[in-house]
Design an enzyme around this catalytic site. Structure first.
Site, PDB file in Angstrom:
ATOM      1  N   LYS A   7      61.483  18.865  21.947  1.00  0.00           N
ATOM      2  CA  LYS A   7      61.064  20.266  21.963  1.00  0.00           C
ATOM      3  C   LYS A   7      61.748  21.067  20.858  1.00  0.00           C
ATOM      4  O   LYS A   7      62.843  20.712  20.386  1.00  0.00           O
ATOM      5  CB  LYS A   7      61.359  20.879  23.333  1.00  0.00           C
ATOM      6  CG  LYS A   7      62.841  20.934  23.665  1.00  0.00           C
ATOM      7  CD  LYS A   7      63.109  21.291  25.125  1.00  0.00           C
ATOM      8  CE  LYS A   7      62.791  22.717  25.469  1.00  0.00           C
ATOM      9  NZ  LYS A   7      63.314  23.103  26.815  1.00  0.00           N
TER      10      LYS A   7
ATOM     11  N   SER B   4      60.344  25.364  29.821  1.00  0.00           N
ATOM     12  CA  SER B   4      60.115  25.583  28.413  1.00  0.00           C
ATOM     13  C   SER B   4      59.770  24.309  27.637  1.00  0.00           C
ATOM     14  O   SER B   4      59.356  24.381  26.482  1.00  0.00           O
ATOM     15  CB  SER B   4      61.368  26.211  27.787  1.00  0.00           C
ATOM     16  OG  SER B   4      62.495  25.340  27.933  1.00  0.00           O
TER      17      SER B   4
ATOM     18  N   SER C 195      62.882  23.365  33.408  1.00  0.00           N
ATOM     19  CA  SER C 195      62.157  23.257  32.143  1.00  0.00           C
ATOM     20  C   SER C 195      61.795  21.843  31.723  1.00  0.00           C
ATOM     21  O   SER C 195      61.043  21.653  30.772  1.00  0.00           O
ATOM     22  CB  SER C 195      62.961  23.921  31.016  1.00  0.00           C
ATOM     23  OG  SER C 195      63.016  25.307  31.220  1.00  0.00           O
TER      24      SER C 195
END
Length: 536
Positions: A137, A212, A236
């Site tokens: 990410k 996220s 997340s």
């Protein structure tokens, strides 16, 4: 122990006020859902089919075939690069790439294998993922790649060195090749930001991918990366894994280094809440990845110690007991829990005990309070790239004329100061309550117990809909402030909305191997990841 169990299984009844508040929230949620259904209508363009069998292999299987020269690293890299090109225009999961460099590194891996410098056994031990592509990410640093965390002021920022976890994966032979989307400053559970835009779910493009680590969950669910890394401070890893139908593991506190992330935790306690861990389509990949990224701390997890599933203590809980402004658990998810319970009872002839942990009703309050610190780096400063604190009210006015921040990012900054503040009597009360809950759960789970609990109360909502269900993250957030490991496990078949369903498996601190063993068993029983074969 007897007193602890009584406290866990005998919740106080909801007050009339709380019951009315929950009823009103659920009615409003139904109305909001109806509006979103009218707006989005039917699904549209189809996902490109998975035509290359390489895409269906586990990362461990690919690594083994590369070592045996049954596949080349270049072949594998090219297959996943092609898949990204096939799906990314629809999904927007990848936000940066290093394909040219990755192909050169794949060629070097093939040459090393052919040279005979290492035996196959040596490679399996010293470089277990040699030649396998890996994604991560856009908040975990990969040298030379964007490192924005979805923040407009960092839109051109590139990492000067690898995060610790990425460095360890490189040492194990993995080749970083793609970077995936996040929410702004990684503090919301839909992956959308001003820099890269919104990521869409591979099972239905009208639905969210979570956050996220949403782009990472998406790229895994779409079979466009062999495996990846995410980070999790409130769910997340686990929410994106759940929404995209893959496996995701949040490790025990303080096991995996978080160095090289932005934003970095500001206190030791916050650092203990944040867990860097794997997202994968195949459960067998979870343990070897965790063993690598845990580094020297891997020995505390005893990951190679066999787990006898017939000797574990199993508990399950169907919901949080009625948390305020939290959605009711979908019937499909409750049914999934019941199927798990039936399977464990039938196959292992063990009791699976239903419990109701009273304090889970306050999961959100416990998370918000325990996240507070005295560092001075609140959400306003995070949105200011840690250099200055923005004025969220001024920026909200600007938002209507040309945004540099997301609406939810600014709203979060506004609400940050309205929450329980560090050092207040309420803060100390909730920290004390968290500590008591942790002690009771440690006693309940011991070194051989697992809790089966919803990862999230609903399947993936529509885009923007999380604004109206903001507190639903509490199902995962409570695990972070307790410091326990948890694995999000998909249950094969899709639910009635055509979306993945699953659960999380929670164990005591440093008992990660129990979560992983149960995840592998449930994959065998129910199928794990399901290929996204619907229209989007």
């Amino acid at each position: 122990m007897e007193n602890a169990q009584c406290a866990l299984k005998d919740p106080r009844p909801l007050t009339v006020c709380m019951k009315f508040t929950n009823w009103a929230f659920h009615v409003c949620s139904m109305l909001v859902r109806f509006v979103f259904q009218l707006y989005y209508g039917k699904k549209g363009e189809k996902m490109p089919p998975i035509s290359d069998p390489i895409l269906l292999e586990s990362a461990s299987s690919l690594a083994k075939k590369i070592r045996k020269q049954e596949l080349s690293s270049v072949q594998v890299m090219e297959a996943f690069i092609k898949r990204i090109y096939d799906v990314n225009s629809l999904l927007n999961c990848m936000v940066d790439e290093r394909f040219k460099e990755a192909l050169l590194e794949a060629k070097a891996a093939d040459d090393l294998i052919k040279s005979g410098k290492y035996t196959e056994m040596q490679l399996a031990t010293e470089k277990p993922f040699l030649g396998v592509a890996i994604s991560t990410k856009d908040c975990i640093a990969v040298k030379g790649m964007l490192h924005t965390s979805g923040l407009y002021s960092r839109r051109d920022y590139r990492a000067s060195e690898d995060a610790d976890a990425i460095a360890l994966m490189r040492k194990a032979g993995a080749i970083p090749f793609a970077l995936t989307n996040v929410s702004e400053v990684c503090m919301w559970w839909e992956s959308n930001n001003i820099v890269h835009g919104r990521t869409r779910n591979p099972y239905d493009a009208n639905r969210i991918v979570g956050g996220s680590s949403g782009g990472e969950g998406c790229i895994q669910g779409a079979a466009a990366s062999p495996f990846g890394l995410g980070s999790d401070i409130g769910g997340s890893i686990r929410m994106p894994a759940f929404f995209n139908g893959v496996f995701g593991h949040k490790p025990s506190k303080n096991v995996v280094s978080n160095k090289g992330q932005f934003p970095q935790p500001f206190t030791e306690e916050q650092n203990s809440f944040l867990g860097t861990g794997p997202l994968v389509r195949h459960a067998e990949d979870l343990k070897p990845i965790l063993k690598i990224i845990a580094g020297e701390n891997a020995k505390t997890l005893n990951l190679d110690e066999p787990v006898d599933l017939s000797q574990l203590k199993y508990f399950y809980q169907e919901n949080d007991g009625g948390g305020r402004y939290v959605s009711q658990v979908d019937e499909d998810i409750v049914d999934g829990i019941h199927r798990i319970v039936k399977h464990l009872k039938t196959k292992f002839n063990v009791p699976v005990k239903q419990i109701q942990i009273e304090e889970f009703r306050q999961s959100a309050a416990l998370w918000f309070a325990n996240m507070k610190d005295d560092s001075g780096y609140g959400f306003e400063r995070q949105l200011g790239n840690l250099k200055t604190s923005i004025n969220p009210y001024t920026e909200m006015l600007k938002w209507f004329f040309g945004a540099k921040h997301t609406f939810i990012g600014l709203l979060t900054a506004m609400l940050d100061k309205a929450q329980c503040q560090y050092g207040s009597p309420k803060y100390h009360h909730l920290v004390k309550k968290r500590n008591k809950l942790r002690a009771e759960m440690e006693e309940l789970l011991g070194n051989n117990g697992v809790l089966i609990y919803p990862t999230h109360p609903t399947v993936a909502p529509y885009h923007i809909e999380p604004l109206f269900r903001a507190i639903n993250f509490s199902y995962t957030g409570i695990v972070n402030v307790l410091g326990f490991p948890a694995t999000s496990v998909p249950l094969g078949r899709l639910g009635k909305e055509g979306l993945p369903i699953g659960v999380q498996i929670i164990a005591n601190c440093n008992q990660d191997r129990l979560c992983l063993a149960v995840a592998e068993e449930l994959e065998k029983a129910f199928g794990g990841w399901a290929r996204p074969e619907i229209s989007i």
